[in-house]
Design a protein around this motif. Structure first.
Motif, PDB file in Angstrom:
ATOM      1  N   ARG A   7      33.083  -3.495 -31.916  1.00 37.79           N
ATOM      2  CA  ARG A   7      31.684  -3.353 -31.500  1.00 37.79           C
ATOM      3  C   ARG A   7      31.630  -3.008 -30.022  1.00 37.79           C
ATOM      4  O   ARG A   7      32.577  -3.226 -29.285  1.00 37.79           O
ATOM      5  N   TYR A   8      30.509  -2.472 -29.569  1.00 35.55           N
ATOM      6  CA  TYR A   8      30.299  -2.128 -28.169  1.00 35.55           C
ATOM      7  C   TYR A   8      29.194  -3.020 -27.620  1.00 35.55           C
ATOM      8  O   TYR A   8      28.115  -3.108 -28.205  1.00 35.55           O
ATOM      9  N   GLU A  57      24.702  -6.181 -28.079  1.00 38.34           N
ATOM     10  CA  GLU A  57      25.393  -5.140 -28.829  1.00 38.34           C
ATOM     11  C   GLU A  57      24.608  -3.838 -28.700  1.00 38.34           C
ATOM     12  O   GLU A  57      23.386  -3.819 -28.821  1.00 38.34           O
ATOM     13  N   LYS A  58      25.320  -2.765 -28.431  1.00 35.37           N
ATOM     14  CA  LYS A  58      24.696  -1.452 -28.258  1.00 35.37           C
ATOM     15  C   LYS A  58      25.279  -0.474 -29.267  1.00 35.37           C
ATOM     16  O   LYS A  58      26.367  -0.668 -29.793  1.00 35.37           O
ATOM     17  N   ASP A  59      24.547   0.583 -29.508  1.00 29.50           N
ATOM     18  CA  ASP A  59      25.029   1.648 -30.378  1.00 29.50           C
ATOM     19  C   ASP A  59      26.173   2.362 -29.665  1.00 29.50           C
ATOM     20  O   ASP A  59      26.026   2.813 -28.532  1.00 29.50           O
ATOM     21  N   ALA A  60      27.298   2.478 -30.335  1.00 28.22           N
ATOM     22  CA  ALA A  60      28.475   3.090 -29.724  1.00 28.22           C
ATOM     23  C   ALA A  60      28.506   4.593 -29.901  1.00 28.22           C
ATOM     24  O   ALA A  60      29.410   5.248 -29.421  1.00 28.22           O
ATOM     25  N   THR A 111      29.834  -9.127 -18.998  1.00 30.64           N
ATOM     26  CA  THR A 111      29.747  -8.937 -20.451  1.00 30.64           C
ATOM     27  C   THR A 111      31.100  -9.082 -21.137  1.00 30.64           C
ATOM     28  O   THR A 111      31.187  -9.766 -22.163  1.00 30.64           O
ATOM     29  N   PRO A 112      32.191  -8.469 -20.633  1.00 32.29           N
ATOM     30  CA  PRO A 112      33.477  -8.668 -21.313  1.00 32.29           C
ATOM     31  C   PRO A 112      33.905 -10.138 -21.350  1.00 32.29           C
ATOM     32  O   PRO A 112      34.423 -10.607 -22.367  1.00 32.29           O
ATOM     33  N   ALA A 167      27.052  -4.233 -23.987  1.00 30.05           N
ATOM     34  CA  ALA A 167      26.683  -3.989 -22.593  1.00 30.05           C
ATOM     35  C   ALA A 167      25.533  -4.922 -22.257  1.00 30.05           C
ATOM     36  O   ALA A 167      24.646  -5.138 -23.079  1.00 30.05           O
TER      37      ALA A 167
END
Length: 80
Positions: A48-49, A55-58, A32-33, A51
């Motif tokens: 942003r986060y 995009e996921k809620d951080a 992912t990175p 995974a």
């Protein structure tokens, strides 16, 4: 540079330990990175986060919730 006994064995053991502890191989953990860094559609999307290439809620963004979490963390640290 000093040679390590066993050559690259230590590096492989660390990778295996990582996979056992976190359930992902180093290659899967880097997926992912690397995707986020290379995907042109994500250019300019910072803070942003992500995974599993999504995009996921951080976490909480409400100031009152964040303040409550900080107070709780501070109290736990004082108790320790």
């Amino acid at each position: 540079m000093l040679a390590r006994p066993g050559g690259d064995a230590g590096r492989h053991q660390l990778g295996n330990l990582s996979a056992r502890l976190f359930g992902r191989s180093p290659a899967k953990g880097a997926d992912t990175p690397l995707w986020a860094a290379a995907d042109p559609s994500l250019r300019g999307r910072t803070g942003r986060y992500f995974a599993d290439r999504a995009e996921k809620d951080a976490g909480p963004r409400d100031p009152a919730t964040i303040a409550a979490l900080r107070r709780r963390c501070a109290s736990v640290l004082v108790e320790a």
